[in-house]
Design an enzyme around this catalytic site. Structure first.
Site, mmCIF file in Angstrom:
data_model
loop_
_atom_site.group_PDB
_atom_site.id
_atom_site.type_symbol
_atom_site.label_atom_id
_atom_site.label_comp_id
_atom_site.label_asym_id
_atom_site.label_seq_id
_atom_site.Cartn_x
_atom_site.Cartn_y
_atom_site.Cartn_z
ATOM 1 N N CYS A 1 0.819 -1.221 0.000
ATOM 2 C CA CYS A 1 0.000 0.000 0.000
ATOM 3 C C CYS A 1 0.848 1.264 0.000
ATOM 4 C CB CYS A 1 -0.932 0.009 1.200
ATOM 5 S SG CYS A 1 -1.743 -1.569 1.452
ATOM 6 N N HIS B 1 -9.031 3.580 -1.443
ATOM 7 C CA HIS B 1 -7.627 3.159 -1.327
ATOM 8 C C HIS B 1 -7.246 2.249 -2.495
ATOM 9 C CE1 HIS B 1 -3.857 1.839 0.164
ATOM 10 N NE2 HIS B 1 -4.237 0.908 1.014
ATOM 11 N N LYS C 1 -10.204 6.040 3.997
ATOM 12 C CA LYS C 1 -11.494 5.563 4.478
ATOM 13 C C LYS C 1 -12.643 5.980 3.562
ATOM 14 C CE LYS C 1 -14.621 3.776 6.762
ATOM 15 N NZ LYS C 1 -15.265 3.694 5.442
ATOM 16 N N CYS D 1 -12.943 0.168 8.222
ATOM 17 C CA CYS D 1 -12.123 -0.330 7.111
ATOM 18 C C CYS D 1 -12.225 0.567 5.884
ATOM 19 C CB CYS D 1 -12.588 -1.711 6.672
ATOM 20 S SG CYS D 1 -12.662 -2.939 7.974
HETATM 21 C C1 LIG Z 1 -14.219 -4.056 4.593
HETATM 22 C C2 LIG Z 1 -14.394 -5.187 3.618
HETATM 23 C C3 LIG Z 1 -13.969 -6.506 4.232
HETATM 24 C C4 LIG Z 1 -15.859 -5.245 3.209
HETATM 25 O O1 LIG Z 1 -15.996 -6.240 2.254
HETATM 26 P P1 LIG Z 1 -17.353 -7.059 2.096
HETATM 27 O O2 LIG Z 1 -17.803 -7.549 3.415
HETATM 28 O O3 LIG Z 1 -17.106 -8.002 0.993
HETATM 29 O O4 LIG Z 1 -18.366 -5.932 1.712
HETATM 30 P P2 LIG Z 1 -18.960 -5.589 0.275
HETATM 31 O O5 LIG Z 1 -17.841 -5.172 -0.634
HETATM 32 O O6 LIG Z 1 -19.847 -6.687 -0.137
HETATM 33 O O7 LIG Z 1 -19.815 -4.296 0.607
HETATM 34 C C5 LIG Z 1 -21.008 -4.303 1.377
HETATM 35 C C6 LIG Z 1 -21.562 -2.901 1.410
HETATM 36 O O8 LIG Z 1 -20.776 -2.047 2.246
HETATM 37 C C7 LIG Z 1 -20.233 -0.972 1.487
HETATM 38 N N1 LIG Z 1 -18.852 -0.887 1.893
HETATM 39 C C8 LIG Z 1 -17.909 -1.804 1.647
HETATM 40 N N2 LIG Z 1 -16.780 -1.441 2.230
HETATM 41 C C9 LIG Z 1 -17.031 -0.279 2.854
HETATM 42 C C10 LIG Z 1 -16.245 0.562 3.631
HETATM 43 N N3 LIG Z 1 -14.990 0.269 3.894
HETATM 44 N N4 LIG Z 1 -16.805 1.683 4.137
HETATM 45 C C11 LIG Z 1 -18.075 1.989 3.881
HETATM 46 N N5 LIG Z 1 -18.884 1.208 3.154
HETATM 47 C C12 LIG Z 1 -18.352 0.087 2.646
HETATM 48 C C13 LIG Z 1 -20.331 -1.358 0.054
HETATM 49 O O9 LIG Z 1 -20.480 -0.228 -0.773
HETATM 50 C C14 LIG Z 1 -21.576 -2.211 0.061
HETATM 51 O O10 LIG Z 1 -22.697 -1.367 0.054
HETATM 52 P P3 LIG Z 1 -23.954 -1.754 -0.844
HETATM 53 O O11 LIG Z 1 -24.414 -3.074 -0.280
HETATM 54 O O12 LIG Z 1 -24.864 -0.613 -0.611
HETATM 55 O O13 LIG Z 1 -23.413 -1.860 -2.237
HETATM 56 C C15 LIG Z 1 -13.549 -4.962 2.324
HETATM 57 O O14 LIG Z 1 -13.921 -3.762 1.740
HETATM 58 C C16 LIG Z 1 -12.067 -4.978 2.605
HETATM 59 O O15 LIG Z 1 -11.443 -6.026 2.593
HETATM 60 N N6 LIG Z 1 -11.456 -3.794 2.884
HETATM 61 C C17 LIG Z 1 -10.044 -3.702 3.215
HETATM 62 C C18 LIG Z 1 -9.222 -3.470 2.001
HETATM 63 C C19 LIG Z 1 -7.766 -3.657 2.341
HETATM 64 O O16 LIG Z 1 -7.399 -4.526 3.098
HETATM 65 N N7 LIG Z 1 -6.916 -2.825 1.772
HETATM 66 C C20 LIG Z 1 -5.521 -2.869 2.088
HETATM 67 C C21 LIG Z 1 -5.355 -2.169 3.389
HETATM 68 S S1 LIG Z 1 -3.750 -2.306 4.093
#
Ligand SMILES: CC(C)(COP(=O)(O)OP(=O)(O)OC[C@H]1O[C@@H](n2cnc3c(N)ncnc32)[C@H](O)[C@@H]1OP(=O)(O)O)[C@@H](O)C(=O)NCCC(=O)NCCS
Ligand SMILES: [Zn+2]
Lengths: 388, 141
Positions: free
Chosen positions: A86, A335, A331, A209
């Site tokens: 990242c 990202h 956030k 997240c």
């Molecule tokens: C947080 C996380 C686990 C959610 O994944 P998920 O459970 O598969 O969720 P989905 O992608 O199915 O999203 C579900 C809903 O939440 C919303 N959403 C997803 N992530 C979100 C976030 N971080 N903040 C706000 N809303 C979020 C989506 O838009 C979706 O909304 P919708 O149903 O209205 O379309 C995933 O986004 C993730 O892994 N994030 C971390 C990324 C990462 O690790 N980056 C490197 C960092 S070092």
């Protein structure tokens, strides 16, 4: 000694763009950068390009920087893909600075691009949890949410950091992101909603997240002596620093401090002849809310263990005494892994020039800003200090 | 899956099955998991093998829920709900990450004493991978 100036910066929109691949996203940011160079620029002057990219999806792991460079009209140059998870973009910027300082090239492009939404959710997580110590951390059943949760939980245990402190970061960053036309999530959230969202990796919940994002960013740097040929208002890179750390959290001296941040910042402050108190605003790496708290502490903005209160008291709001992540941060802005670091530079360039696209997000009369980019859970960290 | 090939897994079997660490001949500290050069003094690569007791206490932990599990562990989460992963401070000094088994996630506490047992970790390429997991001390015999 030579100095480095930023004379142009651009960013694509961040979000989910099925119609765009890495080439098209990179082009969007590159053209935005070209537009920002007040006196115009001839692309033939660019001698090198450093492009941050993790390779999410795995579809162009080899030679990707040559590919995106030629696509935007930059064939026949020195170009390298920079990969530090990242923090790839932050390191691409530092590589560009070192190139200029070495005298090898005098006009250099630093950028980054990531395409994260092409692959299914399952494959996405395959690509996301690969920047820690895979043999141990991944095989214990964690991805990055889990690793940052380990840090967060210990921080709560040692310092009394609360659920509300974590959510305060999310609420602030969504508030700022709502004013950013290029952000992925342009909507405010309430503290209540943030506190009550479902757990992804207890104690971290969904609103702690960052998400998965497509996006690109481009920054044009040059020898400061040449800066006025491009613009009357260049932004100077006063200092930069970077540091690695043990990849696995269990190997580190301290679970609740990113030693990489402390050391990268110390190097950058030293090079700039500045200290933490001189920094008027910052874009920090808030991939998870706890990461913004760690950044405030480890960059020296507040005492160790006190960042929760620091944020809750409003110091880091746009109208506070030390605005943090006026862009919305990872956030809310999103990202796109490899693009995040130079995206932070794009925001800071505009903040310091007073050219932020929406006045509500503009921090007034700032002269000195810091950008901070973290790879994985802290295995690599870069810090740069920008000055008007 | 984060691809961990059979040979790659195989090379770490002494650590995963028997918790074999390294005692530094220069500074006497115990490295686990192993390092090329002692991480405490950064000055020696000469070690004596030491088998760790596997006993320690929970330094910090997380409960991995839906969305937080990597694909190769998603099934475990689906079948059993949130699962705990901890960093444990071993009595010989080093810290190491691992899952906690045989416990209701709600009962995991900071500083809780644990010991280790050999368990199934996950399966990839049709091969079940075994390794240590932590067990709450009060449950182990
Ligand atoms: C947080 C996380 C686990 C959610 O994944 P998920 O459970 O598969 O969720 P989905 O992608 O199915 O999203 C579900 C809903 O939440 C919303 N959403 C997803 N992530 C979100 C976030 N971080 N903040 C706000 N809303 C979020 C989506 O838009 C979706 O909304 P919708 O149903 O209205 O379309 C995933 O986004 C993730 O892994 N994030 C971390 C990324 C990462 O690790 N980056 C490197 C960092 S070092
Ligand atoms: Zn030693």
């Amino acid at each position: 000694m030579k100095k480095v100036a930023i004379v142009g910066a651009g960013q694509s929109r961040y979000g989910d763009f099925p119609e765009k691949g890495i080439k098209e996203l990179f082009l969007e940011s590159y053209q935005d950068m070209v537009k920002s160079v007040d006196k115009g620029m001839d692309s033939r002057r660019i001698g090198a390009a450093y492009v941050g990219n993790l390779g999410s999806g795995g579809f162009q792991l080899g030679n990707m920087s040559a590919l995106v460079s030629e696509f935007v009209g930059l064939p026949y140059i020195h170009t390298v893909r920079v990969e530090n998870a990242c923090a790839s973009g932050g390191y691409a910027l530092i590589s560009a600075c070192m190139d200029v300082l070495s005298g090898a090239h005098d006009v250099v492009l630093a950028g980054g691009v990531e395409k994260m939404t092409d692959v299914s959710g399952v494959k996405q997580k395959y690509w996301l949890g690969v920047s820690g110590d895979t043999e141990y951390e991944r095989l214990a059943g964690t991805t990055f949410a889990g690793l940052y949760a380990l840090i967060a939980h210990r921080h709560m245990h040692e310092f009394g950091t609360t659920r509300e402190h974590l959510s305060a970061v999310a609420v602030k960053n969504h508030k700022n992101g709502a004013q950013n036309p290029k952000a992925q999530f342009q909507k405010e959230i309430t503290l209540e909603k943030a506190v009550k969202s479902p757990y992804v990796a207890y104690p971290l919940n969904l609103f702690d997240c960052c998400s998965t994002t497509d996006g690109a960013s481009s920054v044009l740097v040059c020898d400061a002596e040449l800066a006025k040929e491009f613009t009357d208002t260049p932004i100077y890179i006063a200092g930069f620093g970077s540091s690695s750390d043990y990849l696995a959290i269990h190997d580190r001296i301290n679970t609740v401090t990113l030693e990489g941040t402390k050391r990268a910042a110390a190097n950058a402050y030293d090079m700039a002849g500045l200290s933490a108190k001189d920094i008027q605003l910052a874009e920090v790496h808030d991939c998870f809310t706890i990461a913004e708290l760690l950044a405030c502490e480890d960059l020296g903005f507040c005492e160790k263990g006190k960042a929760g209160q620091f944020v809750e008291d409003g110091h880091t709001q746009i109208d506070g005494d030390r605005p943090v992540n006026a862009s919305g941060g990872l956030k809310s802005k999103g990202h796109p892994i490899g693009a995040t670091g130079t995206g932070q530079a794009y925001e800071m360039f505009n903040q310091l020039r007073g050219t932020v696209d929406k006045p509500a997000r503009q921090v007034r009369d700032a002269e000195i800003g810091l950008i901070h980019n973290v790879g994985g859970s802290g295995g690599t960290v870069s810090v740069s200090i920008l000055r008007r | 899956m984060a691809h961990v090939s059979v040979p790659m897994y195989w090379r770490t079997i002494p650590q995963r099955y028997r918790m074999v660490g390294q005692r530094c001949r220069k500074c006497d500290a115990v490295n686990f998991p192993p390092k090329g050069v002692c991480k405490y003094c950064n000055a020696s690569f000469e070690f004596d093998e030491v088998k760790l007791s596997g006993k320690g206490k929970v330094h910090t932990f997380v409960l991995i829920g839906a969305g937080g599990a990597p694909p190769e562990f998603a099934e475990q989460e689906k079948a059993g709900g949130m699962y705990p992963v901890a960093i444990v401070e071993l009595e010989e000094g080093p810290k190491v990450i691992g899952q906690i088994a045989d416990v209701n996630p709600k009962d995991v506490k900071m500083d809780m004493p644990v010991s280790t047992e050999l368990r199934k970790v996950y399966s990839e390429e049709g091969v079940i991978r075994y390794g240590f997991k932590f067990i709450p001390e009060e449950l182990s015999r």
